[in-house]
Design a protein around this motif. Sequence first.
Motif, short mmCIF file in Angstrom:
data_model
loop_
_atom_site.label_atom_id
_atom_site.label_comp_id
_atom_site.label_asym_id
_atom_site.label_seq_id
_atom_site.Cartn_x
_atom_site.Cartn_y
_atom_site.Cartn_z
N MET A 1 80.22 80.62 77.29
CA MET A 1 80.63 79.51 78.15
C MET A 1 82.12 79.58 78.49
N ALA A 2 82.92 80.05 77.55
CA ALA A 2 84.34 80.21 77.83
C ALA A 2 84.53 81.22 78.96
N GLU A 3 83.74 82.29 78.96
CA GLU A 3 83.82 83.29 80.03
C GLU A 3 83.42 82.67 81.37
N ALA A 4 82.50 81.70 81.33
CA ALA A 4 82.04 81.05 82.56
C ALA A 4 82.98 79.92 82.99
N GLY A 5 84.00 79.65 82.18
CA GLY A 5 84.93 78.58 82.51
C GLY A 5 84.36 77.20 82.24
N ILE A 6 83.45 77.11 81.27
CA ILE A 6 82.78 75.84 80.96
C ILE A 6 83.32 75.26 79.67
N GLU A 7 83.59 73.97 79.68
CA GLU A 7 83.94 73.24 78.45
C GLU A 7 82.88 72.17 78.24
N PRO A 8 81.79 72.49 77.54
CA PRO A 8 80.68 71.55 77.42
C PRO A 8 80.95 70.46 76.38
N THR A 9 80.18 69.40 76.48
CA THR A 9 80.14 68.38 75.44
C THR A 9 79.11 68.82 74.41
N VAL A 10 79.52 68.92 73.14
CA VAL A 10 78.63 69.41 72.09
C VAL A 10 78.13 68.22 71.27
N THR A 11 76.80 68.13 71.09
CA THR A 11 76.19 67.01 70.38
C THR A 11 75.07 67.51 69.50
N LYS A 12 75.03 67.05 68.26
CA LYS A 12 73.90 67.34 67.39
C LYS A 12 72.81 66.31 67.67
N VAL A 13 71.57 66.77 67.87
CA VAL A 13 70.49 65.85 68.21
C VAL A 13 69.25 66.16 67.39
N ARG A 14 68.39 65.16 67.30
CA ARG A 14 67.06 65.32 66.72
C ARG A 14 66.05 64.66 67.64
N SER A 15 64.81 65.10 67.55
CA SER A 15 63.77 64.50 68.38
C SER A 15 63.64 63.02 68.05
N GLY A 16 63.34 62.23 69.07
CA GLY A 16 63.13 60.80 68.87
C GLY A 16 64.39 59.98 68.84
N GLU A 17 65.57 60.62 68.87
CA GLU A 17 66.82 59.88 68.78
C GLU A 17 67.27 59.38 70.14
N ALA A 18 67.99 58.25 70.13
CA ALA A 18 68.48 57.65 71.36
C ALA A 18 69.47 58.56 72.07
N GLU A 19 70.27 59.31 71.30
CA GLU A 19 71.28 60.18 71.91
C GLU A 19 70.63 61.28 72.76
#
Length: 471
Positions: A383-401
């Motif tokens: 992603m750094a090579e693509a010029g992307i700064e993503p938002t990183v989030t830990k998730v689980r199934s069924g979660e509101a996030e």
Amino acid sequence: MKHPHDSGTTHGSPTRPRTTTPELLPAVTFAGLELPTEVLRTLSERGVREPFPIQAATLPDALKGRDILGRGRTGSGKTLAFGLPLLVRTAGRRAEPKQPLALILVPTRELTQQVAQALAPYAEALRLRIATVAGGTSIGRQIAALRQGAEVVVATPGRLHDLIERNACRLGRVRITVLDEADQMCDLGFLPQVADVLDQVHPDGQRMLFSATLDRDVDQLVGRYLHDPVVHSVDPGAGTVTTMEHHVLVVHGPDRYAVITEIAARDGRVLLFLDTKHAVDQLTRHLRASGVRAGALHSGKSQPQRTRTLAQFKNSQVTVLVATNVAARGLHVDDLDLVVNVDPPTEAKDYVHRAGRTARAGESGSVVTLVLSGQRRETSRMMAEAGIEPTVTKVRSGEAELSRITGARTPSGIPLDGEPAVPRPKNTNAPFRGLGTSKGASRGAGGKSRKAGEARKLAEARKAALVRRNG
């Protein structure tokens, strides 16, 4: 006259053409370009009011017959940027049998159809005939169309090469040649065929090359075949599209399949990218068994199947398109606001092209990449090579996030094809390949499982025979 091949460059080290930047561009309107009345009327009827940036940049030079090198993100309006000049400058001429006057080369079958459909109304207004030439469809019909005469041919390099070999097509009268998605044509190994085509078209003709990247092979084409080209680079890469959000979702291995299924069950369409045809088919079957209207797209499908699946996705009969990278280029679907990398791409340009299926033509969209903890470092590098700064989030199934980011929800669980629901496999921490393991690992595990089962059955048979003998 100076031959286009002798444009002051050498093979492998072309002189960099001059660049036009958006800041230097005057205000451009379709009406101000002195386009034919028929074209202006067709643009108006189709609701095309103002040129997109790539069109405003390239149209003035392209209409003058200049060679063009266009660099930019897919989904930016490139088809009309090269298509309108090609049609306008071809209008009034009539093709003889087997001898087209203009040629558009694209890397995939889907793009031949999409480009031809996009240009058809303008070609009809100018009384020009378009023929499509691509593998997976009847070569006999394509030969017949060329024999009847077509001013414009939209083709993939492989099938065009076959038709030339059969003496069904001759390129000596082609005066306008377009290479669309040139970098992908090179990536797919078409460079020799593309070069062969450019050697056969009229040497004094106009060439327009559009590519997202200018790596060594594309640079070679530019230096060898474009004469004093103008470079227009006006569209941002995926990393700078302000209407596109980028998310990396870190998932737990055993929970990964459930996360994918819940995202697919969202209210709205979604495009899921995986690495292999086998994985695409496996996930599609699972989603349909879970009540999700999914369709598969990859190179193993016949052209009628691919065309039908794309049409169903565009009209929302199918809400989830599960695809390999065959869908990463040229696919345009209105209002597609979510792309998910189920298998993270390993190369930055693959990410850029997958991402380019959303947030097209100024619309908004999100790109989500699912990673396991062991994949985070490699994905961050890509992603750094693509010029992307993503938002990183830990998730689980069924979660509101997870629902907040992707719209995920619980699927109905009602199978669509009359089959029982597919049980969730025991996932591993390997990238998703069909049932959560790599192809090789899956095959190997299956082999071990069969051997163990056979050994167990043999031992039980021996024990039973011993009991009978002693009984």
